[in-house]
Design an enzyme around this catalytic site. Structure first.
Site, PDB file in Angstrom:
ATOM      1  N   HIS A 442     -13.801  31.708  41.871  1.00 47.24           N
ATOM      2  CA  HIS A 442     -13.508  30.948  43.093  1.00 47.24           C
ATOM      3  C   HIS A 442     -14.796  30.481  43.747  1.00 47.24           C
ATOM      4  O   HIS A 442     -15.250  31.044  44.739  1.00 47.24           O
ATOM      5  CB  HIS A 442     -12.683  31.804  44.055  1.00 47.24           C
ATOM      6  N   ASN A 443     -15.364  29.449  43.160  1.00 47.61           N
ATOM      7  CA  ASN A 443     -16.635  28.923  43.660  1.00 47.61           C
ATOM      8  C   ASN A 443     -16.541  27.405  43.781  1.00 47.61           C
ATOM      9  O   ASN A 443     -15.479  26.815  43.525  1.00 47.61           O
ATOM     10  CB  ASN A 443     -17.770  29.343  42.721  1.00 47.61           C
ATOM     11  N   ALA A 444     -17.643  26.773  44.127  1.00 47.69           N
ATOM     12  CA  ALA A 444     -17.628  25.320  44.360  1.00 47.69           C
ATOM     13  C   ALA A 444     -17.341  24.533  43.080  1.00 47.69           C
ATOM     14  O   ALA A 444     -16.817  23.419  43.140  1.00 47.69           O
ATOM     15  CB  ALA A 444     -18.969  24.902  44.958  1.00 47.69           C
ATOM     16  N   VAL A 445     -17.657  25.111  41.928  1.00 47.56           N
ATOM     17  CA  VAL A 445     -17.375  24.405  40.662  1.00 47.56           C
ATOM     18  C   VAL A 445     -15.860  24.294  40.486  1.00 47.56           C
ATOM     19  O   VAL A 445     -15.340  23.257  40.070  1.00 47.56           O
ATOM     20  CB  VAL A 445     -17.992  25.137  39.442  1.00 47.56           C
ATOM     21  N   HIS A 446     -15.175  25.381  40.830  1.00 47.69           N
ATOM     22  CA  HIS A 446     -13.707  25.363  40.722  1.00 47.69           C
ATOM     23  C   HIS A 446     -13.131  24.273  41.637  1.00 47.69           C
ATOM     24  O   HIS A 446     -12.228  23.527  41.241  1.00 47.69           O
ATOM     25  CB  HIS A 446     -13.170  26.750  41.088  1.00 47.69           C
ATOM     26  N   HIS A 482      -9.733  23.842  49.211  1.00 49.15           N
ATOM     27  CA  HIS A 482      -8.588  24.736  49.050  1.00 49.15           C
ATOM     28  C   HIS A 482      -8.955  26.210  48.814  1.00 49.15           C
ATOM     29  O   HIS A 482      -8.121  27.080  49.040  1.00 49.15           O
ATOM     30  CB  HIS A 482      -7.682  24.239  47.919  1.00 49.15           C
ATOM     31  N   ASP A 598      -4.838  23.192  40.411  1.00 49.40           N
ATOM     32  CA  ASP A 598      -5.485  24.465  40.688  1.00 49.40           C
ATOM     33  C   ASP A 598      -5.593  25.329  39.428  1.00 49.40           C
ATOM     34  O   ASP A 598      -6.539  26.092  39.267  1.00 49.40           O
ATOM     35  CB  ASP A 598      -4.679  25.201  41.767  1.00 49.40           C
ATOM     36  N   GLN A 649      -3.643  36.510  29.230  1.00 51.94           N
ATOM     37  CA  GLN A 649      -3.728  35.052  29.229  1.00 51.94           C
ATOM     38  C   GLN A 649      -2.478  34.411  28.635  1.00 51.94           C
ATOM     39  O   GLN A 649      -2.014  33.386  29.124  1.00 51.94           O
ATOM     40  CB  GLN A 649      -4.974  34.596  28.459  1.00 51.94           C
TER      41      GLN A 649
HETATM   42  P1  AMP Z   1      -6.419  29.783  43.481  1.00 53.14           P
HETATM   43  O1  AMP Z   1      -6.780  31.176  43.856  1.00 53.14           O
HETATM   44  O2  AMP Z   1      -6.027  28.919  44.633  1.00 53.14           O
HETATM   45  O3  AMP Z   1      -7.456  29.140  42.602  1.00 53.14           O
HETATM   46  O4  AMP Z   1      -5.070  29.896  42.657  1.00 53.14           O
HETATM   47  C1  AMP Z   1      -5.053  30.011  41.295  1.00 53.14           C
HETATM   48  C2  AMP Z   1      -4.690  31.405  40.901  1.00 53.14           C
HETATM   49  O5  AMP Z   1      -4.188  31.345  39.597  1.00 53.14           O
HETATM   50  C3  AMP Z   1      -5.878  32.347  40.802  1.00 53.14           C
HETATM   51  O6  AMP Z   1      -6.168  32.994  41.989  1.00 53.14           O
HETATM   52  C4  AMP Z   1      -5.421  33.330  39.781  1.00 53.14           C
HETATM   53  O7  AMP Z   1      -4.660  34.349  40.390  1.00 53.14           O
HETATM   54  C5  AMP Z   1      -4.503  32.510  38.922  1.00 53.14           C
HETATM   55  N1  AMP Z   1      -5.169  32.156  37.673  1.00 53.14           N
HETATM   56  C6  AMP Z   1      -5.890  31.066  37.399  1.00 53.14           C
HETATM   57  N2  AMP Z   1      -6.345  31.095  36.143  1.00 53.14           N
HETATM   58  C7  AMP Z   1      -5.890  32.244  35.600  1.00 53.14           C
HETATM   59  C8  AMP Z   1      -6.004  32.856  34.317  1.00 53.14           C
HETATM   60  N3  AMP Z   1      -6.694  32.282  33.339  1.00 53.14           N
HETATM   61  N4  AMP Z   1      -5.409  34.025  34.134  1.00 53.14           N
HETATM   62  C9  AMP Z   1      -4.688  34.617  35.116  1.00 53.14           C
HETATM   63  N5  AMP Z   1      -4.537  34.098  36.337  1.00 53.14           N
HETATM   64  C10 AMP Z   1      -5.127  32.930  36.578  1.00 53.14           C
HETATM   65 ZN    ZN Z   2      -8.137  27.443  43.411  1.00 49.81          ZN
END
Ligand code: AMP
Ligand code: ZN
Length: 733
Positions: A442-446, A482, A598, A649
């Site tokens: 959860h960083n700026a790249v995301h 977000h 997202d 996954q």
């Molecule tokens: P956000 O936190 O807003 O980025 O919401 C996306 C959420 O999806 C993340 O917090 C994770 O809980 C979930 N997520 C995203 N990628 C994965 C992954 N590869 N495996 C499991 N959960 C994921």
């Molecule tokens: Zn996100």
């Protein structure tokens, strides 16, 4: 159905009778009428009634076949004295079984009437929807017994015993007994004991009659053995069915105790929602054909109905309304703004003044704003689904968010459309970027990455022709903001650790709902509130309120806790470019857009997807480490010692990502999304499955960090995840 481990016990309604599996089965078969009432009033009971009707028909058919058989036999062998016995017996059997069957209905109707009266006098009392009383199941098993007796007495052995002048050519009763046994195996739900008793009596009678006929002992023994096996199977089936019903009942009782929700209320609610959604669809269909002066009231009606439908779904799932959630975490002024922006009038006013057609306009003078190597990268935004945000991060000197943000303001000509001040945009983006923490995931790249994903989806679907400049402005701000300030822990973790971490993360946790998402909104708007970063200043009041409403709405939609509710609501609807003219519907699609973006990495090329997956995994593991340290239960998939990454996954892609993308593209119907994204999720699932089957070191327990910096993402094995994420992370620092 929730599975309740055995042995279990519950207190049965209105009776202080403690039941558990064993007592219920063998000691206390009278049971509680509440169990029986429950079984008869649940939705499945209707199917069971149909099944019972079918059984009756089969039952009658079997008896008719036997009648026909005997009649033909009698005709062929001159009329004998047995005919009177035969016919009497068969007619008697038919009457008895049918009468017994309907007696149950008769009793239950009386009971139903009494209950209905009680219901009218005291509406708070639990209503009885059942038309069949529990006595009915005893009658049914007795009718089974009678039918079987009739068959046995009709068999040649019995006939020969009673009437010595008959011979063996009559039909054997064995097939009839077997079919009856199977037909009745699940006809009752609480007369298992009776069935055991009846079957023993039937077997003894059949055995006696068969053995009595001395001429073929071996055939008789075989027949008895066969019937014995059939009856054992019958008893096992009845027992299993009984057990399932009991388990369902106990689960229901337990869940009633924890959440006192009425099943029928929910069903009615869901069915009303279907009706409301049908209305919305109808209105949207006629909208383009009606005269101009009718458009406004119809649009308003659609908006109101959409609110009702969303409210209904909210209630159905026990959620609070979005307005409640926002209000509880924002100050008084904010509350007023948001409440005002929920008014339909304001939305419509703004919509009327919006330019609906979004114009993508990119001058060729990008080099005025960006270096050449960066121009080459950012130009891929909205065109290349597998846009490489890691590369953008690296090439821009760790400024992926501000770079992509600035590019998008240019790409959609938003700066000019609203006469925004460029220096304010730069400062806003820069502060937003810095407000992201250096978490593995959860960083700026995301943030930059999900904006790139959203723009690709918009560009490759009808959304590009439905979104206005104002919508686009909201999309850019919401996507970039977000996850701002994300501490790298899940909502659940923060709620459990309130005391310590709420303080550490400076969170304002009031209601435990969407803790993070409310914080992201709050941080984004406080940056925008700073004078030199107030990008939205040139907007008029209506426009500002609308952007604010859309941004908050989209960010709150990213709470994974609401995932299934949002998906459920969206799947009921059939949106198209015309229906998107309605503001509420557009917002629904935008919520899905941000959700899809997202988790965009799930649908990206395997290299990119694995990269992001390893990063989120490492973030989960860090959370797990803290949970372990604090002696709290470790959240699922957060234990670095035991988590099988590939398995987690596969579950994520299959259960979350794929259904979400499929739902979104059901609406957008874009072949690009189908081929580029959905197919890729399936490829990624296969890739993880391959790893799951073949990778020996599936958990981090076996892993020696091997310094994977030099490896290309495609060669990254599950080993060294930690060092890999550290490497990516160190680039952000
Ligand atoms: P956000 O936190 O807003 O980025 O919401 C996306 C959420 O999806 C993340 O917090 C994770 O809980 C979930 N997520 C995203 N990628 C994965 C992954 N590869 N495996 C499991 N959960 C994921
Ligand atoms: Zn996100």
């Amino acid at each position: 159905m929730k599975v309740v481990p055995y042995p279990t016990s519950v207190i049965v309604e209105n009776q202080n009778l403690k039941i558990n599996y064993w007592t219920l089965k063998f000691l206390n078969r009278k049971i509680e009428s509440s169990y029986v009432k429950y079984m008869n009033s649940r939705p499945k009971a209707y199917c069971e009634k149909q099944k019972k009707l079918l059984i009756q028909i089969f039952h009658s058919l079997i008896l008719l076949i036997y009648t026909a058989n005997y009649l033909s036999y009698i005709y062929a062998n001159s009329i004998s004295k047995s005919i009177i016995f035969q016919l009497t017996l068969i007619i008697f059997a038919l009457i008895v079984t049918q009468v017994l069957f309907y007696l149950g209905f008769y009793y239950s109707r009386i009971e139903y009437k009494i209950k209905s009266k009680e219901q009218m006098q005291n509406p708070n009392k639990t209503s009885l929807y059942s038309l069949v009383s529990y006595k009915n199941s005893y009658y049914i098993s007795f009718s089974y017994f009678c039918a079987s007796i009739v068959l046995i007495l009709n068999c040649p052995t019995a006939q020969n015993l009673i009437f010595s002048d008959l011979n063996d050519s009559a039909l054997s009763c064995l097939p009839g007994l077997i079919s009856l046994s199977f037909l009745y195996s699940s006809a009752t739900f609480n007369s298992y004991n009776l069935l055991v008793l009846y079957n023993i009596v039937l077997l003894l009678l059949f055995g006696f009659l068969n053995l009595y006929q001395k001429n073929s002992i071996s055939t008789s023994i075989l027949e008895i053995l066969l019937l014995f096996i059939i009856y054992i199977i019958h008893i096992i089936l009845a027992y299993i069915y009984d057990l399932e019903c009991l388990q369902e009942y106990i689960s229901c009782k337990l869940s009633e105790e924890t959440e006192p929700k009425q099943l029928l209320d929910n069903e009615e609610n869901a069915s009303n929602n279907y009706k409301v959604n049908d209305c919305i669809e109808e209105l949207n269909n006629v909208l383009p054909t009606v005269q101009d002066h009718l458009k406004f009231p119809i649009e308003r009606a659609v908006g109101l109905l959409t609110n009702i439908s969303n409210d209904g779904m909210g209630r159905y799932s026990g959620e609070k309304s979005i307005l409640d959630q926002i209000s509880s975490n924002l100050d008084e002024e904010d509350k007023i703004y948001i409440e005002q922006s929920w008014s339909n009038n304001q939305c419509i006013n703004v919509r009327k003044r919006e330019k609906i057609q979004l114009k993508k306009s990119l001058e060729n003078n990008l080099d005025k704003y960006f270096q050449l190597d960066i121009v080459l990268i950012v130009k891929q935004v909205s065109i290349n689904w597998n846009f490489d945000s890691f590369d953008l991060n690296f090439k821009t000197g760790l400024k992926p968010l501000s770079t992509i943000g600035k590019y998008c303001f240019k790409l959609y000509n938003i700066t000019d459309a609203f006469s925004l001040v460029e220096s304010k945009i730069d400062k806003f983006l820069s502060k937003l970027e810095k407000s992201y923490k250096s978490n593995p995931y959860h960083n700026a790249v995301h943030a930059a990455d999900i904006l790139a994903s959203a723009l690709y989806i918009i560009n490759n679907s009808f959304l590009s022709s439905c979104l206005s400049d104002l919508d686009m402005l909201s999309v850019i701000i919401s996507h970039l903001s977000h996850d701002v300030g994300h501490p790298g822990f899940t909502n659940r973790f923060l709620v459990n650790f309130q005391d310590r971490l709420a303080l550490q993360c400076n969170l304002h946790i009031d209601n435990d709902i969407s803790v993070l998402e409310n914080m992201h909104c709050s941080i984004a708007f406080s940056i925008l509130a700073e004078e030199d970063k107030n990008v939205l200043e040139p907007l008029d009041n209506d426009q500002f309120l609308l952007v604010r409403k859309m941004v908050i709405d989209m960010i709150l939609a990213t709470d994974m806790g609401k995932h299934f509710d949002l998906l459920g609501i969206f799947r009921f609807k059939n949106h198209n470019s015309k229906s998107l003219e309605n503001f509420e519907i557009k917002l629904e699609v935008l919520r899905m857009l941000i959700k899809v973006s997202d988790i965009g990495h799930a649908a990206k090329s395997n290299d990119i997807h694995i990269n992001w997956s390893l990063l989120i995994t490492e973030e989960f593991f860090r959370q797990g480490d803290i949970e372990k340290e604090s002696k709290k239960p470790v959240s699922m998939y957060c234990d670095r010692e035991t988590t099988i990454i590939a398995k987690s996954q596969i579950g994520f892609l299959r259960n979350i990502a794929l259904p979400l993308y499929e739902a979104m593209n059901h609406c957008l119907a874009s072949s690009k999304i189908e081929n580029e994204c959905i197919d890729q999720i399936k490829n990624n699932i296969s890739a993880w499955e391959y790893r799951f089957k073949n990778d020996a070191s599936r958990t981090l327990r076996d892993i020696q960090p091997t310094g994977l910096l030099s490896e290309s993402p495609s060669t990254i094995s599950l080993q060294g995840i930690k060092s890999h994420s550290d490497a990516i992370l160190s680039k952000h620092k």
